[in-house]
Design a protein around this motif. Structure first.
Motif, PDB file in Angstrom:
ATOM      1  N   TYR A  32       0.801  -1.208   0.000  1.00 56.09           N
ATOM      2  CA  TYR A  32       0.000   0.000   0.000  1.00 56.09           C
ATOM      3  C   TYR A  32       0.843   1.271   0.000  1.00 56.09           C
ATOM      4  O   TYR A  32       0.322   2.364  -0.174  1.00 56.09           O
ATOM      5  CB  TYR A  32      -0.933  -0.014   1.223  1.00 56.09           C
ATOM      6  N   TRP A  87       9.248  -4.625   4.191  1.00 62.70           N
ATOM      7  CA  TRP A  87       9.715  -3.268   3.889  1.00 62.70           C
ATOM      8  C   TRP A  87      11.103  -3.389   3.281  1.00 62.70           C
ATOM      9  O   TRP A  87      11.974  -4.061   3.842  1.00 62.70           O
ATOM     10  CB  TRP A  87       9.828  -2.447   5.177  1.00 62.70           C
ATOM     11  N   HIS A  96       2.415   7.687  14.438  1.00 64.07           N
ATOM     12  CA  HIS A  96       0.991   7.419  14.174  1.00 64.07           C
ATOM     13  C   HIS A  96       0.468   6.441  15.223  1.00 64.07           C
ATOM     14  O   HIS A  96       1.242   5.770  15.899  1.00 64.07           O
ATOM     15  CB  HIS A  96       0.791   6.805  12.776  1.00 64.07           C
ATOM     16  N   ASP A  98      -2.400   3.141  15.312  1.00 63.10           N
ATOM     17  CA  ASP A  98      -2.901   2.240  14.265  1.00 63.10           C
ATOM     18  C   ASP A  98      -4.398   2.401  13.978  1.00 63.10           C
ATOM     19  O   ASP A  98      -4.902   1.802  13.030  1.00 63.10           O
ATOM     20  CB  ASP A  98      -2.568   0.780  14.624  1.00 63.10           C
ATOM     21  N   VAL A 112       2.642  -7.043  16.149  1.00 59.38           N
ATOM     22  CA  VAL A 112       3.627  -7.123  15.074  1.00 59.38           C
ATOM     23  C   VAL A 112       4.544  -8.298  15.401  1.00 59.38           C
ATOM     24  O   VAL A 112       5.158  -8.346  16.461  1.00 59.38           O
ATOM     25  CB  VAL A 112       4.473  -5.830  14.967  1.00 59.38           C
ATOM     26  N   TYR A 114       7.804 -10.255  14.396  1.00 57.03           N
ATOM     27  CA  TYR A 114       9.025 -10.048  13.611  1.00 57.03           C
ATOM     28  C   TYR A 114       9.539 -11.386  13.090  1.00 57.03           C
ATOM     29  O   TYR A 114       9.782 -12.312  13.869  1.00 57.03           O
ATOM     30  CB  TYR A 114      10.077  -9.315  14.453  1.00 57.03           C
ATOM     31  N   PHE A 127      11.827   0.170  15.564  1.00 56.04           N
ATOM     32  CA  PHE A 127      10.482   0.618  15.967  1.00 56.04           C
ATOM     33  C   PHE A 127      10.633   1.500  17.212  1.00 56.04           C
ATOM     34  O   PHE A 127      11.386   1.161  18.133  1.00 56.04           O
ATOM     35  CB  PHE A 127       9.655  -0.626  16.292  1.00 56.04           C
ATOM     36  N   HIS A 155       3.589   5.526  17.597  1.00 55.76           N
ATOM     37  CA  HIS A 155       4.864   4.884  17.277  1.00 55.76           C
ATOM     38  C   HIS A 155       5.312   5.229  15.859  1.00 55.76           C
ATOM     39  O   HIS A 155       4.528   5.779  15.070  1.00 55.76           O
ATOM     40  CB  HIS A 155       4.745   3.362  17.454  1.00 55.76           C
ATOM     41  N   VAL A 157       8.476   3.892  12.660  1.00 54.26           N
ATOM     42  CA  VAL A 157       9.513   2.935  12.276  1.00 54.26           C
ATOM     43  C   VAL A 157      10.521   3.669  11.403  1.00 54.26           C
ATOM     44  O   VAL A 157      10.145   4.342  10.429  1.00 54.26           O
ATOM     45  CB  VAL A 157       8.923   1.719  11.518  1.00 54.26           C
ATOM     46  N   ARG A 165      12.895  -6.218   5.489  1.00 57.71           N
ATOM     47  CA  ARG A 165      12.409  -6.417   6.866  1.00 57.71           C
ATOM     48  C   ARG A 165      11.030  -7.056   6.765  1.00 57.71           C
ATOM     49  O   ARG A 165      10.104  -6.451   6.204  1.00 57.71           O
ATOM     50  CB  ARG A 165      12.343  -5.051   7.527  1.00 57.71           C
ATOM     51  N   THR A 167       7.598  -8.858   8.479  1.00 62.55           N
ATOM     52  CA  THR A 167       6.776  -9.027   9.688  1.00 62.55           C
ATOM     53  C   THR A 167       5.452  -9.695   9.321  1.00 62.55           C
ATOM     54  O   THR A 167       5.055  -9.706   8.153  1.00 62.55           O
ATOM     55  CB  THR A 167       6.408  -7.666  10.333  1.00 62.55           C
ATOM     56  N   TRP A 171      -4.198  -7.279  13.379  1.00 63.69           N
ATOM     57  CA  TRP A 171      -5.007  -6.350  14.159  1.00 63.69           C
ATOM     58  C   TRP A 171      -6.218  -7.094  14.704  1.00 63.69           C
ATOM     59  O   TRP A 171      -6.712  -8.030  14.069  1.00 63.69           O
ATOM     60  CB  TRP A 171      -5.430  -5.142  13.310  1.00 63.69           C
TER      61      TRP A 171
HETATM   62  O1  LIG Z   1       6.484  -3.122  11.382  1.00 61.20           O
HETATM   63  C1  LIG Z   1       6.436  -2.517  12.457  1.00 61.20           C
HETATM   64  O2  LIG Z   1       7.311  -2.632  13.325  1.00 61.20           O
HETATM   65  C2  LIG Z   1       5.254  -1.615  12.729  1.00 61.20           C
HETATM   66  C3  LIG Z   1       4.519  -1.209  11.501  1.00 61.20           C
HETATM   67  C4  LIG Z   1       3.444  -0.219  11.790  1.00 61.20           C
HETATM   68  O3  LIG Z   1       3.557   0.602  12.631  1.00 61.20           O
HETATM   69  C5  LIG Z   1       2.190  -0.264  11.034  1.00 61.20           C
HETATM   70  O4  LIG Z   1       2.100  -0.978  10.024  1.00 61.20           O
HETATM   71  O5  LIG Z   1       1.238   0.414  11.453  1.00 61.20           O
END
Ligand SMILES: O=C(O)CCC(=O)C(=O)O
Ligand SMILES: [Fe+2]
Length: 432
Positions: A32, A87, A96, A98, A112, A114, A127, A155, A157, A165, A167, A171
């Motif tokens: 996105y 990423w 931001h 979530d 999240v 990892y 993060f 938070h 990143v 990276r 993940t 949610w």
């Molecule tokens: O990948 C992360 O550590 C957090 C990603 C994040 O903040 C998000 O996708 O809203």
């Protein structure tokens, strides 16, 4: 003080992390935001790769239970979204929460997971929470970070400066209207070819093979005998006892061959470029790494294959979805894949299973010969006799790469088909 965040190192086994990375690297699409790729469960179902949702199920359930326990809301939550996200160089996100958009208000908790490790698999990408502890989370394979999705957990990143990276993002919501399970179950019921009402005799036979008597389908001994005789020369990777009646190729292909989404979902464009058509990129074009260079446009599938030394000649718009052959460096490989996604899944599967990354290879170093080493030996070095031996071992792509992948997909499909009726009955996706 109210609980708001929890860090769980070692929550996921290295083996499962690597399996999920395999799923992402063989199925992911452009995400996105720039430099981001994603693989949602619904995308897996939509691309005839529904079996690949299976590695997620137990983990998704365990994470939900951990969230419910920590926030003291047992049996109250629904999974709202599950996806693998990666990423690459240039990706980052500023401060931001979530739930900070109207269409995200239903997100109550975040997790999240990892799947790989800072400074091993990528650089950058730390993060940070804006206030409170921990101030910084260092991504490490197997760690899960849980927090409430509201403004108490602002938070960010850092930009990823090298590598990829990966993940799994989850949610959770209290609002049943946003339950991901229900939508997925509906989608699965429509997508699984063998569960459609119009299934024919041969699909009944395959269902029997996969699921035994779970579906109440009567065995058909005479037909099975004919089929197994008719397919005597075919090895479907099952032992004769497990698999006495080999189904027709068409049915097997229905099951295991992925159906690519539209080409533009795999196509990474220069962010500056507004409307230029995709370039025709021949197999000789160097795609050494997935790390995007802002001057290049590329198909992520072609690039991921090239990263592992596999190349294909193609016209972006038409050829990728058709049967195709690969080259390993400059050597042609005779096996014809059904489409590029099929090729990518098989190659990534082999890479995962014979991988050079952390746990597995360290454990099995003496047993598993690195794919690249063996291939290099085949093409560059060694006395002729050995070359032939190694060729037999490696260049028989169908035997060494395609069949093991089919076997894996078959096992997952069987699990999926066995679970699906219970999922449908309860309206939720679970393992136990
Ligand atoms: O990948 C992360 O550590 C957090 C990603 C994040 O903040 C998000 O996708 O809203
Ligand atoms: Fe976030």
């Amino acid at each position: 003080m109210e609980r708001k965040r929890l860090l769980l190192p070692g929550f996921i086994s290295p083996e499962l992390c690597e399996e999920l990375v395999f799923v992402h690297k063989s199925c992911g699409v452009v995400g996105y935001r720039p430099h981001v790729f994603s693989t949602t469960l619904s995308h897996l179902v939509a691309t005839n790769s529904a079996a690949l949702i299976m590695p997620f199920i137990a983990l998704r359930e365990r994470v939900k239970e951990a969230v419910e326990e920590f926030f003291d809301c047992e049996f109250e939550l629904f999974v709202e979204f599950t996806g693998l996200i990666s990423w690459t160089t240039g990706a980052n996100i500023g401060w931001h929460s979530d739930d900070n958009r109207d269409y995200l208000r239903q997100r109550h908790f975040s997790a999240v997971c990892y799947l790989n490790t800072y400074e091993q698999d990528f650089h950058g990408g730390l993060f940070h929470f804006q206030d409170g502890q921990p101030a910084t989370v260092v991504p490490a394979l197997g760690t899960v970070l849980i927090y409430s999705a509201d403004a108490t957990n602002i938070h960010s990143v850092d930009e990823v400066v090298d590598g990829e990276r990966v993940t799994m993002a989850l949610w959770f919501t209290r609002d049943q209207a946003h339950d991901e399970d229900k939508k997925l179950i509906d989608q699965l019921m429509n997508a699984m070819p063998l569960l459609r009402k119009e299934k024919d005799d041969s699909s009944d036979s395959l269902m029997n093979d996969l699921c035994g008597e779970n579906y109440g389908i009567a065995p058909q001994p005479s037909q099975e005998k004919e089929e197994s005789e008719g397919n005597a020369d075919k090895d479907f990777t099952m032992t004769p006892k497990q698999f006495q009646s080999a189904p027709g190729d068409a049915i097997l292909r229905d099951y295991f061959v992925p159906a690519p989404a539209s080409t533009n979902m795999y196509w990474v464009t220069k962010s500056e470029t507004v409307s230029s058509a995709p370039r025709n990129v021949g197999c000789e074009t160097a795609y050494e790494t997935i790390t995007p260079n802002s001057n290049q446009e590329y198909d992520v599938r072609v690039k991921r294959l090239a990263t592992l030394g596999f190349h294909c000649d193609y016209e972006p718009d038409s050829m990728l979805e058709k049967p195709l052959k690969l080259k390993y460096h400059h050597q042609c490989i005779a096996y014809e894949f059904a489409n590029i996604l099929h090729a990518l899944q098989v190659v990534q599967f082999h890479e995962w299973r014979t991988c050079n990354s952390s746990s597995m290879c360290n454990k099995n170093q003496h047993e598993v010969k690195n794919q690249h080493e063996v291939m290099d030996m085949v093409f560059d070095h060694g006395p002729l006799k050995n070359q032939h031996e190694v060729m037999d071992m490696v260049l028989d792509i169908e035997r060494t790469m395609v069949k093991p992948w089919e076997e894996y997909m078959r096992a997952l499909s069987k699990d999926l088909l066995q679970m699906l009726p219970a999922w449908q009955n309860t309206g939720s996706i679970f393992t136990r």
